[in-house]
Write a protein that holds these residues in place. Structure first.
Motif, short mmCIF file in Angstrom:
data_model
loop_
_atom_site.label_atom_id
_atom_site.label_comp_id
_atom_site.label_asym_id
_atom_site.label_seq_id
_atom_site.Cartn_x
_atom_site.Cartn_y
_atom_site.Cartn_z
N UNK A 89 0.89 -1.12 0.00
CA UNK A 89 -0.10 0.11 0.04
C UNK A 89 0.68 1.14 0.06
N UNK A 90 2.11 1.29 0.56
CA UNK A 90 2.88 2.53 0.84
C UNK A 90 3.53 2.47 -0.36
N UNK A 91 3.93 1.52 -1.25
CA UNK A 91 4.79 1.63 -2.38
C UNK A 91 3.80 2.15 -3.55
N UNK A 92 2.52 2.08 -3.33
CA UNK A 92 1.65 2.70 -4.30
C UNK A 92 1.47 3.89 -4.45
N UNK A 93 1.92 4.68 -3.12
CA UNK A 93 2.14 6.18 -3.11
C UNK A 93 2.99 6.60 -4.15
N UNK A 94 4.08 6.05 -4.48
CA UNK A 94 4.90 6.51 -5.43
C UNK A 94 4.21 6.81 -6.89
N UNK A 95 3.25 5.86 -7.15
CA UNK A 95 2.69 6.01 -8.33
C UNK A 95 1.40 7.17 -8.33
N UNK A 96 0.70 7.05 -7.11
CA UNK A 96 -0.37 8.17 -6.90
C UNK A 96 0.07 9.34 -6.64
N UNK A 97 0.95 9.51 -5.95
CA UNK A 97 1.67 10.96 -5.40
C UNK A 97 3.13 11.46 -5.47
#
Length: 298
Positions: A89-97
């Motif tokens: 979930x935290x890694x996905x922040x690189x893509x979203x934000x």
């Protein structure tokens, strides 16, 4: 002393890697130990600092060494299982934000061309934690376009740098290794390091920076000889004779009891201290022993 026995009295993050890399234990054995990283010791302590939004600090990359980026990098080094839902979930922040604006434009490739290191971090984390998203391919494409004629990378290329950086190259190589689909680019990057014997000027043979032979952990964004040798080992690279100088630099720092000490770490905030400077280090001892096992094998 029995160094392997001493290593096995350490954190689960140490134990599972000792089992896999030094003892050649069956995969089922070391994988079972690896799962404990999420619930015990350093891994569990680090995950406990993650907030409900999936961050360790408000900015993904910023305060060293407690930002979300560096916390995830450490979890990768601890060997947190890739399917951990919190890390994913935290890694996905690189893509979203973190690296994306305006419907998917790569900020690193369009506005902040000095962020090659961060792009390498992001690609490695997204790949290690198995985030299957087409935008990951754009990150890889950016890094491949940024590879310099000498084979390495430099985050200051946009400012006119003509020679690759050891540090940027190390960060990109780790990211590409986890990505696993850019073997030719990886080989060229490792050749850049080999041409410098990992830490020397290719023109004069002088040591580029004494910090490159300082054995500390985690390496953060910095290149050093033990980090580089461990990369060559993990990548299954050829045991080139140009590595000998760096291998001997590591070997020479072994204590009379068979262990390696932790040398001065890089300054910055940490969530907690894993090991004490000047004392025997399980991290350095583990990494040095597996490098020597790989390099010395017939």
């Amino acid at each position: 002393m029995d160094v392997e026995k001493w290593l096995l009295t350490g954190d689960p993050a140490i134990r599972w890697q000792v089992m896999r890399d030094l003892q050649d234990a069956p995969e089922a054995v070391w994988q079972a130990e690896r799962t404990r990283v999420a619930t015990e010791g350093w891994g569990a302590r680090l995950l406990a600092h993650r907030d409900d939004t999936g961050r360790w600090t408000p900015r993904l990359y910023g305060r060293k060494w407690i930002s979300t980026t560096y916390s995830l990098l450490l979890l990768r080094q601890l060997g947190l299982p890739p399917d951990d839902p919190r890390a994913r979930e935290s890694c996905a922040l690189f893509l979203e934000e973190g690296l994306w604006h305006d419907g998917g434009m790569n900020l690193a490739a369009t506005q902040q061309r000095s962020e090659t290191c961060i792009t390498g971090f992001a690609l490695g984390l997204l790949s290690y934690f198995e985030i299957d998203d087409p935008r990951r391919e754009l990150l890889a494409g950016y890094l491949l376009r940024e590879q310099m004629p000498d084979g390495g990378w430099n985050c200051l290329r946009h400012l006119g740098a003509t020679h690759s950086s050891f540090h940027t190259t190390a960060n990109v190589l780790d990211g590409l290794r986890d990505y696993g689909r850019a073997e030719q680019a990886e080989a060229r990057g490792r050749e850049f390091l080999l041409a410098h014997r990992l830490y020397r000027s290719h023109r004069t043979g002088a040591v580029v920076d004494p910090a490159m032979v300082r054995l500390t952990f985690p390496p953060r964004w910095r290149h050093d000889v033990l980090r580089a040798l461990d990369h060559f080992r993990a990548a299954g690279a050829h045991r080139d004779e140009r590595l000998t100088d760096a291998v001997e630099a590591v070997r020479s720092r072994r204590g009379s009891d068979g262990r390696w000490a932790l040398q001065r770490p890089y300054p910055g905030a940490v969530w907690f201290e894993m090991e004490r400077t000047g004392e025997p280090s399980r991290w350095n001892t583990l990494r040095a022993l597996r490098v020597l096992k790989w390099f010395d094998k017939s």
